[in-house]
Design an enzyme around this catalytic site. Sequence first.
Site, mmCIF file in Angstrom:
data_model
loop_
_atom_site.group_PDB
_atom_site.id
_atom_site.type_symbol
_atom_site.label_atom_id
_atom_site.label_comp_id
_atom_site.label_asym_id
_atom_site.label_seq_id
_atom_site.Cartn_x
_atom_site.Cartn_y
_atom_site.Cartn_z
ATOM 1 N N HIS A 41 0.826 -1.219 0.000
ATOM 2 C CA HIS A 41 0.000 0.000 0.000
ATOM 3 C C HIS A 41 0.853 1.260 0.000
ATOM 4 O O HIS A 41 0.413 2.318 -0.422
ATOM 5 C CB HIS A 41 -0.923 0.018 1.226
ATOM 6 C CG HIS A 41 -2.223 -0.682 0.987
ATOM 7 N ND1 HIS A 41 -2.400 -2.021 1.294
ATOM 8 C CD2 HIS A 41 -3.386 -0.267 0.462
ATOM 9 C CE1 HIS A 41 -3.629 -2.378 0.967
ATOM 10 N NE2 HIS A 41 -4.256 -1.340 0.462
ATOM 11 N N ASP A 89 -0.413 -7.720 1.044
ATOM 12 C CA ASP A 89 0.074 -6.341 1.173
ATOM 13 C C ASP A 89 1.554 -6.302 1.574
ATOM 14 O O ASP A 89 1.912 -5.888 2.680
ATOM 15 C CB ASP A 89 -0.779 -5.576 2.197
ATOM 16 C CG ASP A 89 -0.471 -4.086 2.187
ATOM 17 O OD1 ASP A 89 -0.848 -3.403 3.168
ATOM 18 O OD2 ASP A 89 0.165 -3.601 1.229
ATOM 19 N N SER A 183 2.620 1.709 8.565
ATOM 20 C CA SER A 183 2.489 0.620 7.576
ATOM 21 C C SER A 183 3.872 0.163 7.129
ATOM 22 O O SER A 183 4.763 0.984 6.924
ATOM 23 C CB SER A 183 1.714 1.093 6.343
ATOM 24 O OG SER A 183 0.412 1.505 6.710
HETATM 25 C C1 LIG Z 1 0.024 5.516 1.244
HETATM 26 C C2 LIG Z 1 -0.348 5.089 2.633
HETATM 27 C C3 LIG Z 1 0.696 5.566 3.642
HETATM 28 C C4 LIG Z 1 -1.733 5.684 3.011
HETATM 29 C C5 LIG Z 1 -2.163 5.168 4.389
HETATM 30 O O1 LIG Z 1 -1.725 4.152 4.822
HETATM 31 N N1 LIG Z 1 -3.043 5.936 5.105
HETATM 32 C C6 LIG Z 1 -3.483 5.669 6.404
HETATM 33 C C7 LIG Z 1 -4.374 6.581 6.937
HETATM 34 C C8 LIG Z 1 -4.851 6.395 8.208
HETATM 35 C C9 LIG Z 1 -4.447 5.313 8.991
HETATM 36 C C10 LIG Z 1 -3.528 4.395 8.441
HETATM 37 C C11 LIG Z 1 -3.086 3.219 9.249
HETATM 38 C C12 LIG Z 1 -1.793 2.689 9.052
HETATM 39 C C13 LIG Z 1 -1.385 1.583 9.810
HETATM 40 C C14 LIG Z 1 -2.248 0.967 10.749
HETATM 41 C C15 LIG Z 1 -3.541 1.501 10.896
HETATM 42 C C16 LIG Z 1 -4.522 0.848 11.822
HETATM 43 N N2 LIG Z 1 -4.120 0.659 13.135
HETATM 44 C C17 LIG Z 1 -3.939 2.617 10.174
HETATM 45 C C18 LIG Z 1 -3.056 4.593 7.165
#
Ligand SMILES: CC(C)CC(=O)Nc1cccc(-c2cccc(CN)c2)c1
Length: 232
Positions: A41, A89, A183
């Site tokens: 992602h 992913d 992420s």
């Molecule tokens: C291109 C990508 C970086 C876009 C993206 O990932 N957005 C985004 C927005 C809100 C929460 C999260 C998010 C990540 C990791 C874990 C979690 C849930 N615990 C949420 C991720």
Amino acid sequence: ILRGSEARPHLKPYMASLQLDGQHVCGGFLIAPQWVLSAAHCIEETHGKLFQVLLGAHSLTEPEPHKRLYQVHAQFPHPGSNIHNNKDDLLLLQLEEKAELNADVRVLPFQREDRDVAADTVCEVAGWGTTDHSGSRPDRLQQVERPVISRDVCNHRTRHDGTITRNMMCTDSRRKDTCKGDSGGPLVCGGVAEGVVTAGSRVCGNYKKPAIYTRIAPYAAWIDGVMASADA
Ligand SMILES: CC(C)CC(=O)Nc1cccc(-c2cccc(CN)c2)c1
């Protein structure tokens, strides 16, 4: 990382920051001297640009002895990954050269045995992702310990409602949780990387939406295949 704490500097020497134009976008970790594992992602908003990979860092901005920004030679998103769900992913990044390994830059072994981590096992996750709901971004690596929850609990209709496959695992997200920018980082249980942070429902700190990770063991053959095939 929501409601975690600052990591002990350089005690997670496998951590990588995937950056675009000097900005942290996602986490990742060193699985071999020339290879970083992250989440597919993360390339959604790169518009074809290659990441740069920061290794050996605790602070994203301060000079540190073994901190170094590596160019990426090639990026390999898992062929099954897509923007509509969290399946497959995973993203492999081949660095332009082997990382110089030292006290602050080290490889983290990943789990190769395809067996679920027991529920209630306490694992740890680290990252430079947002630390509050207003989207504050930390300069220094944060970490948090989280208990694994069973796939059945995670798949409850009031949680992720059957979307958690056997290639995914979950941790409790009440208050302490992963969040935007985390992420791609590793979920480490007993010193071994068991999972890779995926954004899932993109909600943070809500116990109704447990954190989701791509389990690594089911993908060991894919990882080995890409590393073996890619030209050095
Ligand atoms: C291109 C990508 C970086 C876009 C993206 O990932 N957005 C985004 C927005 C809100 C929460 C999260 C998010 C990540 C990791 C874990 C979690 C849930 N615990 C949420 C991720």
